[in-house]
Enzyme design. Sequence first.
Site, short mmCIF file in Angstrom:
data_model
loop_
_atom_site.label_atom_id
_atom_site.label_comp_id
_atom_site.label_asym_id
_atom_site.label_seq_id
_atom_site.Cartn_x
_atom_site.Cartn_y
_atom_site.Cartn_z
N ASP A 156 35.78 37.87 44.93
CA ASP A 156 34.58 38.62 44.56
C ASP A 156 33.33 37.78 44.62
OD1 ASP A 156 36.31 40.71 44.13
OD2 ASP A 156 35.40 41.30 42.23
N CYS A 166 43.21 36.65 41.02
CA CYS A 166 41.83 37.11 40.95
C CYS A 166 41.72 38.62 40.79
CB CYS A 166 41.05 36.57 42.13
SG CYS A 166 40.78 34.78 41.98
N ASP A 167 40.49 39.09 40.80
CA ASP A 167 40.08 40.34 40.17
C ASP A 167 40.94 41.56 40.45
OD1 ASP A 167 38.08 38.44 39.91
OD2 ASP A 167 36.50 39.91 39.82
N LYS A 168 41.04 41.97 41.71
CA LYS A 168 41.70 43.24 42.02
C LYS A 168 43.19 43.09 42.27
CE LYS A 168 37.57 44.44 41.65
NZ LYS A 168 37.14 43.06 41.48
N CYS A 227 37.94 31.84 38.09
CA CYS A 227 36.71 31.29 37.52
C CYS A 227 36.78 31.23 35.99
CB CYS A 227 35.51 32.09 37.98
SG CYS A 227 35.23 31.95 39.77
N GLU A 260 29.95 45.20 42.70
CA GLU A 260 29.55 44.45 41.52
C GLU A 260 28.11 43.97 41.68
OE1 GLU A 260 33.72 42.60 39.78
OE2 GLU A 260 32.31 41.28 40.78
N SER A 315 30.05 42.37 37.48
CA SER A 315 31.03 41.29 37.37
C SER A 315 31.33 41.03 35.91
CB SER A 315 30.46 40.03 38.03
OG SER A 315 31.21 38.89 37.66
#
Length: 582
Positions: free
Chosen positions: A107, A148-150, A221, A472, A498
């Site tokens: 992202d 990570c995110d998704k 992160c 985002e 985000s």
Amino acid sequence: MHEELCSEFFTNRKTFTEIKNFGDTEGENMISDSVKKGIERAPHRSLFKAMGYTDEELSRPLIGVIHAGSEIVPGHIHLDKIAKAVADGVRMAGGTPILMNTIGVCDGISMGHSGMNYSLASRELIADTVETMVMAHGFDAIALVPNCDKIVPGMLMAAARINRPAIFCSGGPMMPGRDSKGNSTNLNDVFEAVGAYVAGKADEAYVCDMENTACPGCGSCAGMFTANSMNCLTEALGMALSGNGTIPAVNAERIRFAKKSGMQLMKILKDQLLPLDIMTEKAFENGLRVDMALGCSTNSVLHLPAIANECDIELSLDLVDKISKSTPNLCRLSPAGVTNIIDLHYAGGVAAVINEINRAGLLNNDVKSVALTTIGEAVADYKITNNEVIKSVDAPYSVEGGIAILRGNLAPNCGVVKQSAVAPEMMQHTGPAVIFECEEDAIKAIYNGDIKKGDVVVIRYEGPAGGPGMREMLSPTSALAGMGLDKEVALITDGRFSGATRGAAIGHVSPEAQAGGPICAVQQGDIIKIDIKKRELTLMIDDEVLLNRLSKIEKRPLKATKGWLSRYSRLVTSADKGAVLK
């Protein structure tokens, strides 16, 4: 019988839980028999042997170890090593691990340009790819290695959809950086440094210092951003062992954890504990409790309903807000505070937070978990060791949780804000609307100094269908924060933010502009009133005027006309439904 169940899977997924009658670690009645047992499977075994598998390996359960490793995502660049450790654990416990990849978007790298259109959409592709590989190759159980995110929610959606024994082992969080003055830093500081530079509050050397120090190595992160939020919530849902969300990526403890997870999966297979046995309605209530206590990313309000949907559970935003109002916020990790995930880990981790919620009587402590105990039993020995990082329920940061659901004539279905990252003076704000039809125009205006104190920036046509992909908005919010305007300017969008965003940033406005929601009728200079405490988001015009404006707005054609995003934008539901595909 196995073939009948596989056929039934496509017409009535719930009956697939009958596979509990299958599978043991001694090699009889395994799902993988469909690709390896009997004379008629000789061609299949021949193909396995072409890859070097022995008869001994084929006599054992076949365990898919699916990871999202690549050389384009810092959180994933080491996942091949984590996945190998999981596979080692599987093999030690008597299974035959088989490694494979799925996709994963960074992202941060896709932020602020057209690449971000693909980020949320990738969640659905990830779920589909995992389902495809598992169903096509007859795995008995799966270990899922996201970071990570998704990728985390996509894999959780797939685990529920497939409903075979599964366990999660993330790659772990990144360590925070240290700038030249010794201050703790993370990726959000780099984004905000750009805003400070544009505002004349920092020089190029400062930006370069942030760039070179904020992200010191592999891992998701370092703050309580979306990736770490979802990895922590996987513990709360019972789909990962304690430590999944917080053990640092670079620690040897993460490798040991991965091996332990692989070994645990073989026990789960033997007991035939399935994801739908774990991810019940009560488990999602627990997930929301922990979400609010930790102060997780607003993206969790997209992902938890989407995962619940795969479990045939409706997770309403009314429930989200109800739980938020009755759950104390115990953590203020970056961007809401100065601490990072590493600090949460050494303060007791997610398990200590869950145990503290349990102590207050707020946990459904009888929910099952991959530990093969109840969730309450799994966290019973974890205690808070640093009350500056994890507050007690008796003295929380706030009596309400980290996320608030807003409604009003501007957002009839929902608007979502991370209230734990909003300055007290911005919990109530009234100001004139400054309208932008896309993120890029807003960023340009912010950098040009066109946004003034008191303004309410409105970015529309960035929703799930209109974006497409609900981009985002970390770049504009970070620019505002870096310029010192995060305590004086609000931002409203039908896109999303985000997990690193801080300030009065209200996203997920639904219905979105593309669907004819009221946000498409806001005009330059209209007064917007925000009251987070009262959960209100109001466009200060008469209802009759609003309806008249809406009646005159023609629906815009979808931006994406070909490729995956074209299909996505035609099929995606609204943000308040989790932006799942119809």
